[in-house]
Design an enzyme around this catalytic site. Structure first.
Site, PDB file in Angstrom:
ATOM      1  N   SER A  14      -9.123  17.938  14.981  1.00 59.16           N
ATOM      2  CA  SER A  14      -7.796  18.365  14.643  1.00 59.16           C
ATOM      3  C   SER A  14      -7.557  19.484  15.880  1.00 59.16           C
ATOM      4  CB  SER A  14      -7.727  19.075  13.490  1.00 59.16           C
ATOM      5  OG  SER A  14      -6.304  19.732  13.279  1.00 59.16           O
ATOM      6  N   THR A  61      -3.782  16.687   6.188  1.00 56.78           N
ATOM      7  CA  THR A  61      -3.736  15.528   7.169  1.00 56.78           C
ATOM      8  C   THR A  61      -4.674  14.414   6.254  1.00 56.78           C
ATOM      9  OG1 THR A  61      -3.851  14.542   9.209  1.00 56.78           O
ATOM     10  CG2 THR A  61      -5.560  16.201   8.564  1.00 56.78           C
ATOM     11  N   LYS A  65      -2.663  13.434   2.053  1.00 55.04           N
ATOM     12  CA  LYS A  65      -1.393  13.877   1.879  1.00 55.04           C
ATOM     13  C   LYS A  65      -0.727  13.734   0.380  1.00 55.04           C
ATOM     14  CE  LYS A  65      -0.234  13.918   6.811  1.00 55.04           C
ATOM     15  NZ  LYS A  65       0.720  13.480   7.563  1.00 55.04           N
ATOM     16  N   ASP A 101       6.565  16.344   8.988  1.00 51.40           N
ATOM     17  CA  ASP A 101       6.325  15.385  10.116  1.00 51.40           C
ATOM     18  C   ASP A 101       7.835  14.750  10.567  1.00 51.40           C
ATOM     19  OD1 ASP A 101       3.679  15.614  10.203  1.00 51.40           O
ATOM     20  OD2 ASP A 101       3.375  14.133   8.249  1.00 51.40           O
ATOM     21  N   GLY A 128       2.456   5.583   5.040  1.00 54.58           N
ATOM     22  CA  GLY A 128       2.767   6.981   4.818  1.00 54.58           C
ATOM     23  C   GLY A 128       3.680   7.628   5.701  1.00 54.58           C
ATOM     24  N   ASN A 149       7.814  -4.416   8.766  1.00 61.49           N
ATOM     25  CA  ASN A 149       6.635  -4.359   8.264  1.00 61.49           C
ATOM     26  C   ASN A 149       5.972  -5.586   7.947  1.00 61.49           C
ATOM     27  OD1 ASN A 149       4.588  -2.462   7.738  1.00 61.49           O
ATOM     28  ND2 ASN A 149       4.614  -3.073   5.471  1.00 61.49           N
ATOM     29  N   LYS A 154       6.618  -3.872   1.203  1.00 63.42           N
ATOM     30  CA  LYS A 154       6.586  -2.192   1.370  1.00 63.42           C
ATOM     31  C   LYS A 154       7.938  -1.668   1.904  1.00 63.42           C
ATOM     32  CE  LYS A 154       2.228  -0.726   2.317  1.00 63.42           C
ATOM     33  NZ  LYS A 154       0.997  -0.902   2.996  1.00 63.42           N
ATOM     34  N   MET A 212       4.149   7.345  17.383  1.00 60.13           N
ATOM     35  CA  MET A 212       3.694   8.452  16.509  1.00 60.13           C
ATOM     36  C   MET A 212       2.223   8.934  16.843  1.00 60.13           C
ATOM     37  SD  MET A 212       5.336   8.659  12.712  1.00 60.13           S
ATOM     38  CE  MET A 212       6.932   7.808  12.382  1.00 60.13           C
ATOM     39  N   GLY A 236       3.377  10.515  20.673  1.00 55.48           N
ATOM     40  CA  GLY A 236       3.685  11.576  19.400  1.00 55.48           C
ATOM     41  C   GLY A 236       3.078  12.897  19.434  1.00 55.48           C
TER      42      GLY A 236
HETATM   43  P1  ATR Z   1      -0.513   5.759   7.629  1.00 55.23           P
HETATM   44  O1  ATR Z   1      -0.285   6.863   6.538  1.00 55.23           O
HETATM   45  O2  ATR Z   1      -0.934   5.792   8.943  1.00 55.23           O
HETATM   46  O3  ATR Z   1       0.995   5.095   7.644  1.00 55.23           O
HETATM   47  P2  ATR Z   1      -1.040   3.320   5.937  1.00 55.23           P
HETATM   48  O4  ATR Z   1      -0.309   4.124   4.949  1.00 55.23           O
HETATM   49  O5  ATR Z   1      -2.286   2.888   5.883  1.00 55.23           O
HETATM   50  O6  ATR Z   1      -1.215   4.428   7.102  1.00 55.23           O
HETATM   51  O7  ATR Z   1      -0.090   2.558   6.753  1.00 55.23           O
HETATM   52  C1  ATR Z   1      -0.437   1.772   7.813  1.00 55.23           C
HETATM   53  C2  ATR Z   1       0.776   1.050   8.368  1.00 55.23           C
HETATM   54  O8  ATR Z   1       0.214   0.089   9.500  1.00 55.23           O
HETATM   55  C3  ATR Z   1       1.188  -0.310   7.362  1.00 55.23           C
HETATM   56  O9  ATR Z   1       2.730  -0.185   7.572  1.00 55.23           O
HETATM   57  C4  ATR Z   1       0.463  -1.602   7.949  1.00 55.23           C
HETATM   58  O10 ATR Z   1       1.048  -2.509   7.476  1.00 55.23           O
HETATM   59  P3  ATR Z   1       0.802  -3.316   6.082  1.00 55.23           P
HETATM   60  O11 ATR Z   1       1.522  -2.432   5.149  1.00 55.23           O
HETATM   61  O12 ATR Z   1       1.284  -4.677   6.077  1.00 55.23           O
HETATM   62  O13 ATR Z   1      -0.631  -3.149   5.679  1.00 55.23           O
HETATM   63  C5  ATR Z   1       0.546  -1.126   9.259  1.00 55.23           C
HETATM   64  N1  ATR Z   1      -0.535  -2.060   9.988  1.00 55.23           N
HETATM   65  C6  ATR Z   1      -1.820  -1.771  10.059  1.00 55.23           C
HETATM   66  N2  ATR Z   1      -2.500  -2.587  10.763  1.00 55.23           N
HETATM   67  C7  ATR Z   1      -1.416  -3.305  11.362  1.00 55.23           C
HETATM   68  C8  ATR Z   1      -1.603  -4.724  12.275  1.00 55.23           C
HETATM   69  N3  ATR Z   1      -2.707  -5.145  12.431  1.00 55.23           N
HETATM   70  N4  ATR Z   1      -0.450  -5.433  12.285  1.00 55.23           N
HETATM   71  C9  ATR Z   1       0.315  -4.794  11.848  1.00 55.23           C
HETATM   72  N5  ATR Z   1       0.770  -3.728  11.065  1.00 55.23           N
HETATM   73  C10 ATR Z   1      -0.205  -2.913  10.912  1.00 55.23           C
END
Ligand code: ATR
Length: 272
Positions: A14, A61, A65, A101, A128, A149, A154, A212, A236
């Site tokens: 961090s 973090t 959260k 954020d 998130g 997404n 979602k 980000m 970010g």
């Molecule tokens: P964070 O808190 O960082 O947002 P998270 O809640 O686990 O972490 O969300 C990760 C995001 O990255 C989600 O939108 C995820 O898509 P899904 O909802 O379909 O899982 C997206 N993500 C992660 N790996 C991915 C990949 N290889 N291709 C496309 N989207 C991806």
């Protein structure tokens, strides 16, 4: 001395102590700020312990959260919409929660000369990180905010939280067929090196591309954007310092300057 900390797991990496102690120096506030590791199943106990030791506030973090939100006695509207809290304030025996954020992101975009009013914004991801920035982006009155997404349901669930807003949900394939002014990556896809599944035609010389996340090198998303000659390519790091500045203001009632700390942080990142 008023005590603050950041909870996370992992937390060693961090940069928050550096950022907050720099803010304190600049604004002549006397505080301490440390990293605070919590076991995956021990977040609540760690916070209670910190309060017992006289802690005045904490940043939170990953992965805590949502748990932080559940602990709060009072939440701001913005935190409620986000479903997550990154700033806790301990006062009069109560826990207050907010999330900064999104304001950090918006301020960084504006500082970089990106106009959001009437723009067509694409937000990649519906986790998130994405949820936390929707309301501040909408407050800038864009023409549209589209959330794309991999799991479209979602993105739709976020859109359903809001009424009377130019907010849309779609798949990456559908997003690839549209035109956007600002494209923000809020997925965690870049972290594993795979990158997000966006087509080359989505990014043009007029696009502003924002990730980000940040690192010494450009993220895979920003690398792609730069190769396609995007108008602006921004990581970010400014959002990180910006969200910290908002937390600092909540706790101390004074808004520190982002720019000097961001410069120092960028230099130390490049030197690693
Ligand atoms: P964070 O808190 O960082 O947002 P998270 O809640 O686990 O972490 O969300 C990760 C995001 O990255 C989600 O939108 C995820 O898509 P899904 O909802 O379909 O899982 C997206 N993500 C992660 N790996 C991915 C990949 N290889 N291709 C496309 N989207 C991806």
């Amino acid at each position: 001395m008023d005590k603050y900390c950041v909870f996370g797991n992992p937390i060693k990496q961090s940069r928050s102590p550096f950022i907050h102690l720099s803010f304190a120096k600049e604004t002549e506030q006397v505080i301490s700020y440390a990293i605070q590791f919590a076991e995956i199943d021990g977040f609540t106990e760690a916070v209670v312990e910190f309060i017992a030791q006289g802690g005045k506030g904490a940043n939170v973090t990953a992965p805590f959260k949502e748990q932080a939100m559940a602990m709060c006695d009072e939440l701001t509207e913005h935190a409620k919409f986000s479903g997550a809290v990154n700033t806790l304030t301990f006062k009069n025996g109560k826990i207050y929660g907010d999330t900064t954020d999104g304001i950090g992101l918006v301020n960084d975009l504006l500082t970089n000369g990106v106009s959001l009013k009437n723009s067509r914004i694409l937000l990649l991801g519906a986790g998130g990180a994405s949820k936390g920035v929707v309301l501040p982006l909408l407050n800038q009155k864009p023409k549209s905010l589209t959330i794309a997404n991999r799991t479209v349901s979602k993105a739709k669930a976020i859109v359903e939280q809001y009424t009377d807003q130019p907010l849309l949900a779609c798949s990456f394939e559908e997003a690839n067929e549209q035109v956007f002014d600002v494209i923000i990556n809020a997925t965690s896809a870049g972290l594993t090196g795979n990158g997000v599944p966006i087509s080359e035609k989505l990014i043009t010389i007029n696009s502003v591309c924002y990730d980000m996340t940040y690192g010494k090198e450009l993220t895979p998303f920003l690398q792609k954007a730069q190769n396609l000659k995007a108008n602006k390519v921004i990581d970010g790091l400014g959002m990180l310092v910006g969200q910290a500045a908002e937390s600092f203001d909540i706790w101390r009632g004074v808004k520190p300057a982002v720019e000097p700390v961001l410069k120092e942080l960028r230099a130390s990142l490049n030197a690693e």
